[in-house]
Write a protein that holds these residues in place. Structure first.
Motif, PDB file in Angstrom:
ATOM      1  N   ASP A 264      -4.765 -14.228   0.431  1.00 11.82           N
ATOM      2  CA  ASP A 264      -4.816 -12.938  -0.264  1.00 11.82           C
ATOM      3  C   ASP A 264      -3.677 -12.030   0.172  1.00 11.82           C
ATOM      4  O   ASP A 264      -3.067 -11.335  -0.655  1.00 11.82           O
ATOM      5  CB  ASP A 264      -6.159 -12.254   0.000  1.00 11.82           C
ATOM      6  CG  ASP A 264      -7.313 -12.949  -0.695  1.00 11.82           C
ATOM      7  OD1 ASP A 264      -7.048 -13.706  -1.648  1.00 11.82           O
ATOM      8  OD2 ASP A 264      -8.470 -12.747  -0.277  1.00 11.82           O
ATOM      9  N   GLU A 267      -0.407 -13.349  -1.343  1.00 11.49           N
ATOM     10  CA  GLU A 267      -0.348 -13.103  -2.779  1.00 11.49           C
ATOM     11  C   GLU A 267      -0.090 -11.637  -3.080  1.00 11.49           C
ATOM     12  O   GLU A 267       0.704 -11.295  -3.960  1.00 11.49           O
ATOM     13  CB  GLU A 267      -1.657 -13.550  -3.439  1.00 11.49           C
ATOM     14  CG  GLU A 267      -1.669 -13.366  -4.950  1.00 11.49           C
ATOM     15  CD  GLU A 267      -2.969 -13.825  -5.576  1.00 11.49           C
ATOM     16  OE1 GLU A 267      -3.096 -13.705  -6.805  1.00 11.49           O
ATOM     17  OE2 GLU A 267      -3.846 -14.302  -4.832  1.00 11.49           O
ATOM     18  N   GLY A 271       3.431 -11.992  -4.083  1.00 12.31           N
ATOM     19  CA  GLY A 271       3.147 -12.529  -5.405  1.00 12.31           C
ATOM     20  C   GLY A 271       3.435 -11.536  -6.513  1.00 12.31           C
ATOM     21  O   GLY A 271       4.029 -10.470  -6.304  1.00 12.31           O
TER      22      GLY A 271
END
Length: 284
Positions: A264, A267, A271
């Motif tokens: 997480d 990302e 991300g």
């Protein structure tokens, strides 16, 4: 079951929309606010297709649907704004203030500082309790090598064993990575308590800390397994099986508890943006 529930909500809205406006608004309006509060984007997406006026409903704090989505950190609901026509987006004034004087931008910046600090402190504090123990173990293992040292030249007695280089490399890597992890998590606890740190610096430090922690755990298990083999594994290849199996236990525990958090963090930090149009469906 999920699709049936969505169809049921849509049918209820269709029937409610047939009523006069005050009654329909009184039924559908609170429903879309509740769905927004709990982040049920599927319900929020269906209601405007049947009763578009519901999107203008405000709660007791004078907050519309998107204000509520921002306040409750439901990006999946907020992203629905990209599925409306430009004319509608112009009518949704995110800069309008609620009863506490907060606009949409103010709600974005109102981070739950105490919760963020507790989360940061718990993660870093737990690691700081573990890392000195790991550093001590690997440092002691590096000094007292398996098999002891030769009294004549001071060299390790098992230095010519094939498993000895594995022990030295993994033990050194465990020491370096655990020390790095200790320093990284210490920097998290002693960092400034400002919003920009939570956005950039702290997530990246937490990623680096978790990666080095994972590296130190794997290296420590490899070094420990090599030590057992050097001490007891000569001409006993079967001893590698229980060593590998039991060494996988702490690695698996770490992966199951911390790896989702690591993914997480990677990302969110590196991300794609969590905001943007997620569907081509036009709602209003």
């Amino acid at each position: 079951m999920h699709d049936q529930a969505i169809q049921f909500v849509k049918q209820v809205c269709v029937e409610a929309a047939k009523l006069d406006f005050p009654k329909a608004n009184g039924i559908i309006g609170p429903s879309i606010l509740v769905a927004t509060t709990f982040g049920i984007s599927e319900v929020v997406e269906e209601i405007p297709t049947v009763f578009p006026e519901a999107i203008y409903v405000k709660n007791e704090m004078n907050q519309n649907v998107f204000h509520v989505a921002i306040a409750n950190r439901h990006k999946n609901v907020f992203n629905l704004i990209y599925q409306f026509h430009d004319e509608f987006i112009g009518q949704i004034n995110l800069s309008s203030q609620d009863l506490t004087g907060n606009s949409g931008l103010d709600l974005v910046s109102c981070l739950n500082s105490e919760q963020e600090l507790n989360l940061r402190g718990d993660a870093a504090g737990a690691t700081l309790q573990l890392q000195p123990l790991v550093v001590t173990i690997v440092f002691a293992a590096d000094i007292t090598v398996p098999g002891g040292s030769n009294d004549n030249n001071g060299l390790p007695k098992l230095s010519k064993d094939k498993a000895f280089p594995i022990f030295i490399i993994s033990d050194a890597l465990a020491l370096y990575s655990s020390t790095s992890s200790l320093l990284i998590f210490s920097s998290i606890l002693t960092s400034r308590n400002v919003e920009v740190d939570f956005l950039h610096a702290l997530p990246k430090r937490l990623i680096d800390g978790l990666i080095t922690l994972f590296s130190s755990i794997i290296s420590t298990m490899i070094a420990f397994g090599a030590t057992l083999y050097l001490e007891f594994g000569h001409n006993k290849a079967w001893i590698l099986v229980p060593v590998i199996v039991f060494s996988c236990i702490p690695v698996t525990l770490f992966m199951s508890s911390q790896f989702p958090l690591l993914l997480d963090m990677i990302e969110s930090s590196y991300g794609h943006s969590v905001f943007g149009q997620k569907s081509d469906r036009i709602l209003y």
